[in-house]
Write an enzyme that holds these catalytic residues in place. Structure first.
Site, PDB file in Angstrom:
ATOM      1  CB  ALA A  23     -37.223  21.989   7.242  1.00  0.00           C
ATOM      2  NE  ARG A  34     -43.246  10.697   1.254  1.00  0.00           N
ATOM      3  CZ  ARG A  34     -42.608  11.644   1.928  1.00  0.00           C
ATOM      4  NH1 ARG A  34     -42.579  11.606   3.260  1.00  0.00           N
ATOM      5  NH2 ARG A  34     -41.972  12.607   1.291  1.00  0.00           N
ATOM      6  CD  GLU A  47     -44.539  29.858   6.408  1.00  0.00           C
ATOM      7  OE1 GLU A  47     -44.050  30.994   6.564  1.00  0.00           O
ATOM      8  OE2 GLU A  47     -44.228  28.871   7.120  1.00  0.00           O
ATOM      9  CB  SER A  53     -41.318  23.006   1.249  1.00  0.00           C
ATOM     10  OG  SER A  53     -42.294  22.364   2.021  1.00  0.00           O
ATOM     11  CB  CYS A  57     -28.960  25.878   4.996  1.00  0.00           C
ATOM     12  SG  CYS A  57     -29.593  25.153   6.522  1.00  0.00           S
ATOM     13  CG  ASP A 299     -34.493  25.997  13.202  1.00  0.00           C
ATOM     14  OD1 ASP A 299     -33.988  24.863  13.159  1.00  0.00           O
ATOM     15  OD2 ASP A 299     -34.286  26.871  12.337  1.00  0.00           O
ATOM     16  CD1 TRP A 450      -0.370   6.788   9.111  1.00  0.00           C
ATOM     17  CD2 TRP A 450      -2.114   6.552  10.477  1.00  0.00           C
ATOM     18  NE1 TRP A 450      -0.186   5.606   9.781  1.00  0.00           N
ATOM     19  CE2 TRP A 450      -1.249   5.438  10.642  1.00  0.00           C
ATOM     20  CE3 TRP A 450      -3.273   6.612  11.251  1.00  0.00           C
ATOM     21  CZ2 TRP A 450      -1.510   4.407  11.533  1.00  0.00           C
ATOM     22  CZ3 TRP A 450      -3.547   5.589  12.143  1.00  0.00           C
ATOM     23  CH2 TRP A 450      -2.670   4.499  12.274  1.00  0.00           C
ATOM     24  NE  ARG A 458      -0.449   6.834  14.699  1.00  0.00           N
ATOM     25  CZ  ARG A 458       0.616   6.716  13.907  1.00  0.00           C
ATOM     26  NH1 ARG A 458       0.529   7.002  12.623  1.00  0.00           N
ATOM     27  NH2 ARG A 458       1.765   6.305  14.396  1.00  0.00           N
TER      28      ARG A 458
END
Length: 469
Positions: A23, A34, A47, A53, A57, A299, A450, A458
Site C-alpha cells: 500500500a 503521476r 517486493e 498492491s 485487510c 506499517d 437522537w 448528551r
C-alpha cells in the site's frame, strides 16, 4: 551467488527506490509517477513476496470465503505498474541500506543474485510482521501468521489439506477475531486463547466483555487470561495441540493473531531513527527525521496521536495509502503532509460490529488526562422500525473542558460506521456539548431521532457539567 552492480540512472534523471510493494510503497511510486514522467524520474521498487498492491485487510474474508477470488484483493498487478514505467522487481529482497553511499543491496530470492542500486530518493515501506512468540513448536507446520497474501495462501493450503476440523486462534485482537469468524465460516470448531482478561484489547474491558459474550454466542470457545506456553506436534511433525499453564487445546490448525510489530530491522541496521514502539520516526511530510532524501510510510512507521499528543504505531491500510500519497506528492515535487491520526478502527465477528476511535481509559490515564466516562444503550434505527438492532456506545470526555477523548461502539448492523462521526469530532477537537448540536441525517430506517453517538454526547455533557459545579 553472483553479484552485479546497478549504476546511477544517468541522463539527468533522478532515481526513486522504493522498498516494499504494497500500500504505502506503491501508492508513493504511483503518485510520484503521476507528477513526474519517466524522462524526469526513474522508479525502481523491490517486493520480496509474490504479490504487490493488495489488501491485507481483506485476507480474513478471503480465507473465510466471503471473497472467493484472491485476485480480487489485488488493486494493481506488477504488470500494470510496469506499464506505467515503474520497475517493480518481485521476489527481490532488500538486505541492506547504505545511507552514506545512497544505495541499497538487493537479492533475487529465486537465483540468489545480488546487486547494489543507487538512489537519489528512497522510500521505506517495509510494513509490519506478525508477532511470533519464541515457544516450543511455534514453527511447526500448521501454525500460521497472517499478514501477507502469501501467508493467506499458505493458511488456505493447510485448511484444504487438513482432515480435522479443530482450530485454535492465539490472540483476540482484530486479526484474531476476524480469523475466528473466517474459521467458523469454514466449518471449524474454533477456540480463541487470549492473554488479556477480555478480547479486543483496543477496547476497554467492559466493552471487550460484550465481544466475549457475543463470540461465545456464535459457538466460539473463549479462553481469556491464558498464556500459551508451547505448541505440541504429532508423529508427522504437524501441530496437534496448543498448551497453556492450565489446559491443552487440540488443534489441526493454529492461527496467530497476537498482533504485529513494525518491520524495521533494515532501517535500524542503517542507523535510521526509530521510536519507542519500534517504528521509524518521520516529520509531517513523512520524511525520515534527519534525512533529507529518505521517506517512510505504512506499517513500519510511528504516527502522531492527535488526541494524546504522543507517537503511536497503528498498522492500517487507510494510513498506509495516505502516507504513500503524501510521500509521492513530495517526491514528485509537490507538498503534502500527514498530520496524524485519532486511532479509528472498525471490525466485525460474524454479525457483531466493533468500532473505536480516540483514547481508552488507560490511554487517557497514561496521558495524564482527567476524564469522565458514560455508556449508553440505543438502537440503530427508530425502535418501532423493522430491523432495529441494539448497540452499546461508550464515550470519554475530558473533565472540566468537555473535550471528546474517545468513543467505543459494539453492536449489530449499523453500529460500526457510526464511529466515523466521533472520528471527525475528535479531529476537530470538539467538545461533547458541541457534538450534541451536530446536524446528522435522520429518518426512521437509519437512526432514532437522537443518534446513539449523540445520546452518549448528551449524557457526557451532563456529567461534565455536574463535575464542574
Amino acid at each position: 551467488m553472483s553479484m552485479s552492480r546497478t549504476s546511477g540512472s544517468g541522463g539527468g534523471r533522478e532515481r526513486l527506490v522504493v522498498i516494499g510493494g504494497d500500500a504505502a510503497g506503491m501508492s508513493a511510486a504511483s503518485q510520484a509517477r503521476r507528477l513526474r514522467g519517466p524522462d524526469e524520474l526513474e522508479i525502481v521498487a523491490f517486493e520480496r513476496g509474490n504479490f504487490a498492491s493488495y489488501s491485507a485487510c481483506g485476507i480474513p474474508y478471503w480465507v473465510g470465503g466471503d471473497v472467493t477470488d484472491r485476485d480480487r484483493l489485488v488493486a494493481r498487478t506488477p504488470e500494470e505498474h510496469r506499464e506505467r514505467d515503474i520497475d517493480l522487481r518481485m521476489r527481490t529482497e532488500v538486505t541492506e541500506i547504505d545511507v552514506a553511499g545512497a544505495r541499497v543491496r538487493s537479492r533475487e530470492l529465486d537465483t540468489g543474485t545480488e546487486a547494489w542500486t543507487s538512489y537519489d530518493k528512497l522510500v521505506i515501506a517495509t510494513g509490519a510482521r506478525p508477532v511470533r512468540p519464541d515457544l516450543p513448536g511455534i514453527d511447526a507446520p500448521g501454525v500460521h501468521g497472517v499478514q501477507t497474501l502469501d501467508d493467506g495462501q499458505a493458511l488456505l493450503d493447510t485448511l484444504e489439506r487438513s482432515r480435522g476440523r479443530r482450530a485454535v486462534v492465539v490472540g483476540a485482537g482484530y486479526i484474531g477475531v476476524e480469523m475466528a469468524e473466517a474459521l467458523i465460516n469454514r466449518g471449524y470448531e474454533v477456540t480463541v486463547v487470549n492473554r488479556g482478561k477480555e478480547p479486543m484489547s483496543t477496547l476497554d474491558p467492559d466493552m471487550g466483555r460484550l465481544v466475549h459474550t457475543a463470540m461465545e454466542g456464535l459457538g466460539i470457545t473463549m479462553v481469556d487470561d491464558a498464556e500459551v506456553t508451547k505448541v505440541l506436534t504429532g508423529d508427522d511433525g504437524r501441530v496437534r495441540a496448543v498448551v497453556t499453564d492450565d489446559a491443552e487445546y487440540p488443534a489441526d490448525v493454529v492461527v496467530l493473531g497476537i498482533g504485529v510489530r513494525p518491520e524495521t530491522a533494515l532501517a535500524r541496521a542503517a542507523g535510521l531513527p526509530v521510536g519507542d514502539h519500534g517504528g521509524l520516526l518521520t516529520d509531517l511530510a513523512m520524511r525520515v527525521r534527519g534525512h533529507e532524501d529518505i521517506w517512510a510510510g505504512g506499517d513500519c512507521v510511528e504516527v502522531l496521536d492527535l488526541v494524546s499528543g504522543s507517537e503511536r504505531h497503528i498498522a492500517l491500510g487507510t494510513h498506509a495509502n495516505k502516507h504513500g500519497q503524501v510521500i509521492g506528492t513530495n517526491v514528485g515535487g509537490g507538498y503534502a503532509t500527514f498530520p496524524g491520526v485519532v486511532g479509528t478502527a472498525v471490525s466485525k465477528v460474524c454479525d457483531l460490529e466493533i468500532a473505536r476511535t480516540g483514547l481508552r481509559e488507560k490511554d487517557a490515564h497514561r496521558a495524564g488526562l482527567r476524564f469522565e466516562t458514560v455508556t449508553v444503550e440505543s438502537t440503530s434505527r427508530a425502535g418501532y422500525y423493522p430491523g432495529a438492532e441494539f448497540m452499546t456506545v461508550k464515550m470519554l470526555a475530558e473533565r472540566r473542558t468537555g473535550r471528546l477523548l474517545g468513543v467505543q461502539i459494539v453492536g449489530r448492523e449499523g453500529a460500526g460506521k457510526r464511529v466515523d462521526v466521533a472520528a471527525v469530532a475528535l479531529t476537530a477537537g470538539m467538545t461533547v456539548e458541541r457534538m450534541t448540536t451536530l446536524d446528522l441525517g435522520y429518518a426512521p430506517p437509519f437512526s432514532p431521532v437522537w443518534d446513539p453517538v449523540l445520546v452518549a454526547a448528551r449524557k457526557a455533557t451532563a456529567k461534565v457539567r455536574a463535575g464542574a459545579s
